[in-house]
Design a protein around this motif. Structure first.
Motif, PDB file in Angstrom:
ATOM      1  N   ARG A   1       0.844  -1.199   0.000  1.00  0.00           N
ATOM      2  CA  ARG A   1       0.000   0.000   0.000  1.00  0.00           C
ATOM      3  C   ARG A   1       0.875   1.243   0.000  1.00  0.00           C
ATOM      4  NH1 ARG A   1      -2.363  -3.211   3.924  1.00  0.00           N
ATOM      5  NH2 ARG A   1      -1.408  -1.966   5.577  1.00  0.00           N
ATOM      6  N   ASP A   2       0.318   2.362  -0.461  1.00  0.00           N
ATOM      7  CA  ASP A   2       1.060   3.618  -0.443  1.00  0.00           C
ATOM      8  C   ASP A   2       1.509   3.917   0.972  1.00  0.00           C
ATOM      9  OD1 ASP A   2       0.600   3.871  -3.098  1.00  0.00           O
ATOM     10  OD2 ASP A   2      -1.113   5.235  -2.907  1.00  0.00           O
ATOM     11  N   GLY A   3       2.784   4.223   1.114  1.00  0.00           N
ATOM     12  CA  GLY A   3       3.308   4.570   2.432  1.00  0.00           C
ATOM     13  C   GLY A   3       3.761   3.379   3.240  1.00  0.00           C
ATOM     14  N   ALA A   4       3.536   2.151   2.725  1.00  0.00           N
ATOM     15  CA  ALA A   4       3.946   0.977   3.495  1.00  0.00           C
ATOM     16  C   ALA A   4       5.457   0.913   3.632  1.00  0.00           C
ATOM     17  CB  ALA A   4       3.416  -0.297   2.828  1.00  0.00           C
ATOM     18  N   ALA A   5       6.168   1.295   2.593  1.00  0.00           N
ATOM     19  CA  ALA A   5       7.628   1.372   2.661  1.00  0.00           C
ATOM     20  C   ALA A   5       8.033   2.809   2.404  1.00  0.00           C
ATOM     21  CB  ALA A   5       8.251   0.440   1.625  1.00  0.00           C
ATOM     22  N   ALA A   6       8.328   3.515   3.465  1.00  0.00           N
ATOM     23  CA  ALA A   6       8.661   4.938   3.341  1.00  0.00           C
ATOM     24  C   ALA A   6      10.059   5.078   2.757  1.00  0.00           C
ATOM     25  CB  ALA A   6       8.577   5.609   4.703  1.00  0.00           C
ATOM     26  N   SER A   7      10.422   6.313   2.355  1.00  0.00           N
ATOM     27  CA  SER A   7      11.741   6.560   1.799  1.00  0.00           C
ATOM     28  C   SER A   7      12.803   6.285   2.857  1.00  0.00           C
ATOM     29  CB  SER A   7      11.832   8.012   1.316  1.00  0.00           C
ATOM     30  OG  SER A   7      11.632   8.897   2.408  1.00  0.00           O
ATOM     31  N   ILE A   8      13.971   5.920   2.393  1.00  0.00           N
ATOM     32  CA  ILE A   8      15.081   5.577   3.272  1.00  0.00           C
ATOM     33  C   ILE A   8      16.004   6.776   3.406  1.00  0.00           C
ATOM     34  CG2 ILE A   8      17.102   4.086   3.524  1.00  0.00           C
ATOM     35  CD1 ILE A   8      15.448   1.898   2.119  1.00  0.00           C
ATOM     36  N   GLN A   9      16.380   7.078   4.624  1.00  0.00           N
ATOM     37  CA  GLN A   9      17.232   8.228   4.915  1.00  0.00           C
ATOM     38  C   GLN A   9      18.494   7.776   5.633  1.00  0.00           C
ATOM     39  OE1 GLN A   9      14.751  10.658   7.377  1.00  0.00           O
ATOM     40  NE2 GLN A   9      13.425  11.341   5.699  1.00  0.00           N
ATOM     41  N   HIS A  10      19.527   8.626   5.550  1.00  0.00           N
ATOM     42  CA  HIS A  10      20.721   8.420   6.360  1.00  0.00           C
ATOM     43  C   HIS A  10      20.647   9.351   7.561  1.00  0.00           C
ATOM     44  CE1 HIS A  10      23.370   6.877   2.796  1.00  0.00           C
ATOM     45  NE2 HIS A  10      22.221   6.225   2.916  1.00  0.00           N
ATOM     46  N   ARG A  11      20.980   8.804   8.734  1.00  0.00           N
ATOM     47  CA  ARG A  11      20.973   9.642   9.931  1.00  0.00           C
ATOM     48  C   ARG A  11      22.181   9.314  10.797  1.00  0.00           C
ATOM     49  NH1 ARG A  11      14.858   9.106  12.192  1.00  0.00           N
ATOM     50  NH2 ARG A  11      13.752   9.707  10.279  1.00  0.00           N
ATOM     51  N   ARG A  12      22.756  10.346  11.365  1.00  0.00           N
ATOM     52  CA  ARG A  12      23.762  10.151  12.414  1.00  0.00           C
ATOM     53  C   ARG A  12      23.057  10.375  13.741  1.00  0.00           C
ATOM     54  NH1 ARG A  12      29.797  12.086  12.208  1.00  0.00           N
ATOM     55  NH2 ARG A  12      29.874   9.974  11.362  1.00  0.00           N
ATOM     56  N   MET A  13      22.989   9.320  14.531  1.00  0.00           N
ATOM     57  CA  MET A  13      22.338   9.391  15.833  1.00  0.00           C
ATOM     58  C   MET A  13      23.406   9.645  16.887  1.00  0.00           C
ATOM     59  SD  MET A  13      19.336   8.870  14.703  1.00  0.00           S
ATOM     60  CE  MET A  13      18.398   8.781  16.223  1.00  0.00           C
TER      61      MET A  13
ATOM     62  N   LEU B   1      23.050   5.423  10.636  1.00  0.00           N
ATOM     63  CA  LEU B   1      22.016   4.462  10.289  1.00  0.00           C
ATOM     64  C   LEU B   1      21.362   4.815   8.963  1.00  0.00           C
ATOM     65  CD1 LEU B   1      20.177   4.342  13.750  1.00  0.00           C
ATOM     66  CD2 LEU B   1      21.928   2.741  12.935  1.00  0.00           C
ATOM     67  N   ALA B   2      20.981   3.784   8.215  1.00  0.00           N
ATOM     68  CA  ALA B   2      19.994   3.937   7.142  1.00  0.00           C
ATOM     69  C   ALA B   2      18.652   3.629   7.778  1.00  0.00           C
ATOM     70  CB  ALA B   2      20.287   2.984   5.997  1.00  0.00           C
ATOM     71  N   VAL B   3      17.686   4.537   7.611  1.00  0.00           N
ATOM     72  CA  VAL B   3      16.438   4.459   8.367  1.00  0.00           C
ATOM     73  C   VAL B   3      15.248   4.358   7.423  1.00  0.00           C
ATOM     74  CG1 VAL B   3      14.949   5.627  10.037  1.00  0.00           C
ATOM     75  CG2 VAL B   3      17.437   5.781  10.265  1.00  0.00           C
ATOM     76  N   ALA B   4      14.397   3.380   7.689  1.00  0.00           N
ATOM     77  CA  ALA B   4      13.130   3.235   6.981  1.00  0.00           C
ATOM     78  C   ALA B   4      12.003   3.263   8.005  1.00  0.00           C
ATOM     79  CB  ALA B   4      13.089   1.931   6.189  1.00  0.00           C
ATOM     80  N   GLU B   5      10.863   3.777   7.599  1.00  0.00           N
ATOM     81  CA  GLU B   5       9.723   3.858   8.509  1.00  0.00           C
ATOM     82  C   GLU B   5       8.683   2.800   8.155  1.00  0.00           C
ATOM     83  OE1 GLU B   5       7.469   7.597  10.144  1.00  0.00           O
ATOM     84  OE2 GLU B   5       6.387   6.887   8.368  1.00  0.00           O
ATOM     85  N   HIS B   6       8.180   2.135   9.182  1.00  0.00           N
ATOM     86  CA  HIS B   6       7.056   1.209   9.022  1.00  0.00           C
ATOM     87  C   HIS B   6       5.855   1.785   9.748  1.00  0.00           C
ATOM     88  CE1 HIS B   6       4.538  -2.334   9.081  1.00  0.00           C
ATOM     89  NE2 HIS B   6       4.466  -2.247  10.401  1.00  0.00           N
ATOM     90  N   ARG B   7       4.716   1.760   9.114  1.00  0.00           N
ATOM     91  CA  ARG B   7       3.483   2.261   9.713  1.00  0.00           C
ATOM     92  C   ARG B   7       2.534   1.095   9.954  1.00  0.00           C
ATOM     93  NH1 ARG B   7       2.099   8.308   7.590  1.00  0.00           N
ATOM     94  NH2 ARG B   7       4.260   9.060   7.508  1.00  0.00           N
ATOM     95  N   GLY B   8       2.022   1.029  11.172  1.00  0.00           N
ATOM     96  CA  GLY B   8       1.077  -0.029  11.514  1.00  0.00           C
ATOM     97  C   GLY B   8       1.663  -0.986  12.542  1.00  0.00           C
ATOM     98  N   PRO B   9       0.940  -2.074  12.820  1.00  0.00           N
ATOM     99  CA  PRO B   9       1.389  -3.029  13.841  1.00  0.00           C
ATOM    100  C   PRO B   9       2.653  -3.760  13.410  1.00  0.00           C
ATOM    101  CG  PRO B   9      -0.498  -3.892  12.645  1.00  0.00           C
ATOM    102  CD  PRO B   9      -0.343  -2.461  12.206  1.00  0.00           C
ATOM    103  N   HIS B  10       3.285  -4.433  14.367  1.00  0.00           N
ATOM    104  CA  HIS B  10       4.517  -5.141  14.063  1.00  0.00           C
ATOM    105  C   HIS B  10       4.267  -6.506  13.473  1.00  0.00           C
ATOM    106  CE1 HIS B  10       7.470  -2.582  16.610  1.00  0.00           C
ATOM    107  NE2 HIS B  10       6.748  -1.879  15.779  1.00  0.00           N
TER     108      HIS B  10
ATOM    109  N   GLY C   1      28.360  10.507   3.964  1.00  0.00           N
ATOM    110  CA  GLY C   1      28.074  11.929   3.939  1.00  0.00           C
ATOM    111  C   GLY C   1      26.972  12.322   2.993  1.00  0.00           C
ATOM    112  N   SER C   2      26.321  11.338   2.323  1.00  0.00           N
ATOM    113  CA  SER C   2      25.216  11.632   1.404  1.00  0.00           C
ATOM    114  C   SER C   2      23.965  10.958   1.905  1.00  0.00           C
ATOM    115  CB  SER C   2      25.546  11.154  -0.022  1.00  0.00           C
ATOM    116  OG  SER C   2      25.750   9.770  -0.014  1.00  0.00           O
ATOM    117  N   ALA C   3      22.836  11.595   1.684  1.00  0.00           N
ATOM    118  CA  ALA C   3      21.563  11.068   2.154  1.00  0.00           C
ATOM    119  C   ALA C   3      20.952  10.152   1.116  1.00  0.00           C
ATOM    120  CB  ALA C   3      20.602  12.204   2.467  1.00  0.00           C
ATOM    121  N   GLY C   4      20.361   9.068   1.558  1.00  0.00           N
ATOM    122  CA  GLY C   4      19.662   8.154   0.656  1.00  0.00           C
ATOM    123  C   GLY C   4      18.263   8.667   0.362  1.00  0.00           C
ATOM    124  N   THR C   5      17.665   8.100  -0.674  1.00  0.00           N
ATOM    125  CA  THR C   5      16.298   8.458  -1.030  1.00  0.00           C
ATOM    126  C   THR C   5      15.462   7.220  -1.044  1.00  0.00           C
ATOM    127  OG1 THR C   5      16.820   8.214  -3.361  1.00  0.00           O
ATOM    128  CG2 THR C   5      17.030  10.405  -2.435  1.00  0.00           C
TER     129      THR C   5
END
Length: 278
Positions: free
Chosen positions: A113-125, A210-219, A274-278
């Motif tokens: 579904r739309d939004g089930a796999a969100a865009s992937i980002q790079h983050r320094r935590m 980290l490369a970060v992806a968002e999941h929406r909904g239950p696990h 040093g570059s962000a993923g999409t």
């Protein structure tokens, strides 16, 4: 006195085959009214037909034989209803589990579904002070364990009048996935000096890229798709390094009981280019 039937006629009358009737006799669930001492032939009273029909219907509903026996022999209607209600609850639980399984199969057959796999980002935590609970668990217990640990941490912070400074999260060792058992640390970032209480202890969440992806909904359901997309992205870009997976529970059980509203960020350790993923 009730008329009697030979076992074959009783079988036809009750739709319980002879093998089953003999088994019920052996275990004491439905004994014949009379057994010929010379031939061993069984005869059943016609007044046993309703009892046999009850047994057959409960077995069709997957009720265990020992519970059927308890229902038949008890003269207490309250106890009888309690046994039936308990089995009804088990059936309802099994139905809910089946419905979830059907929904999961449907998800596999349908495109995401739309939004089930969100865009992937790079983050320094950055390294972050927190309160944490650590343990060694089985992978099958992970969801219940982390939710219980988060509840304990929020309660401990509230008791010490310390505010959370971000969403709770968890660090999952690689062995948890590869061996189905491993170490987990569940944490809640906080300001102020947290004092150890119960299982909760002060903990500094290590810095990580980290490369970060968002999941929406239950696990249950589609979270494995988010993991799969993240692993594919990291492999395609040759970014992966050794290190534990992280999850951040941006919106979880602490914020809402509606699992459809949950938002979980999954972090895969990477080499920072040093570059962000999409």
């Amino acid at each position: 006195m009730a008329s009697s039937l030979a076992i074959g006629d009783f079988s036809r009358a009750t739709h319980l085959n002879i093998k089953t009737l003999r088994h019920y006799h052996r275990i004491g669930l439905l004994a014949p009214a009379r057994v010929d001492p010379d031939t061993g032939h069984r005869r059943y009273g016609t007044d046993q037909i309703p009892v046999a029909q009850i047994i057959r219907r409960f077995r069709a509903l997957d009720m265990p034989l020992d519970e059927i026996h308890a229902i038949i022999v008890t003269g207490d209607p309250v106890a009888r209803n309690r046994l039936i209600a308990a089995h009804r609850r088990r059936l309802e639980t099994a139905l809910a589990r089946t419905q979830k399984a059907v929904a999961s199969l449907r998800d596999l057959l349908e495109p995401p579904r739309d939004g089930a796999a969100a865009s992937i980002q790079h983050r320094r935590m950055p390294a972050t002070s927190s309160a944490a609970v650590s343990g060694t668990i089985d992978l099958a217990d992970a969801t219940g364990w982390y939710q219980g640990a988060l509840g304990e941490l929020h309660a401990s912070l509230a008791a010490q009048k310390i505010s959370a400074t971000g969403p709770g999260g968890a660090i999952y060792s690689n062995r948890l996935f590869t061996q189905a058992r491993g170490d987990v640390t569940v944490f809640v970032p906080c300001d102020g000096a947290f004092s150890a209480t119960g299982r909760a202890e002060p903990f500094v969440v290590p810095e990580a890229d980290l490369a970060v992806a968002e999941h929406r909904g239950p696990h249950t359901g589609e979270i494995d798709r988010a993991y799969g997309s993240l692993a594919t992205y990291v492999a395609d870009h040759a970014l992966g390094i050794d290190g534990p997976i992280r999850e951040y529970y941006v919106i979880g059980a602490h914020e809402t009981a509606d699992e459809r509203q949950w938002r979980t960020e999954i972090g895969w350790p990477i080499f920072n280019t040093g570059s962000a993923g999409t």
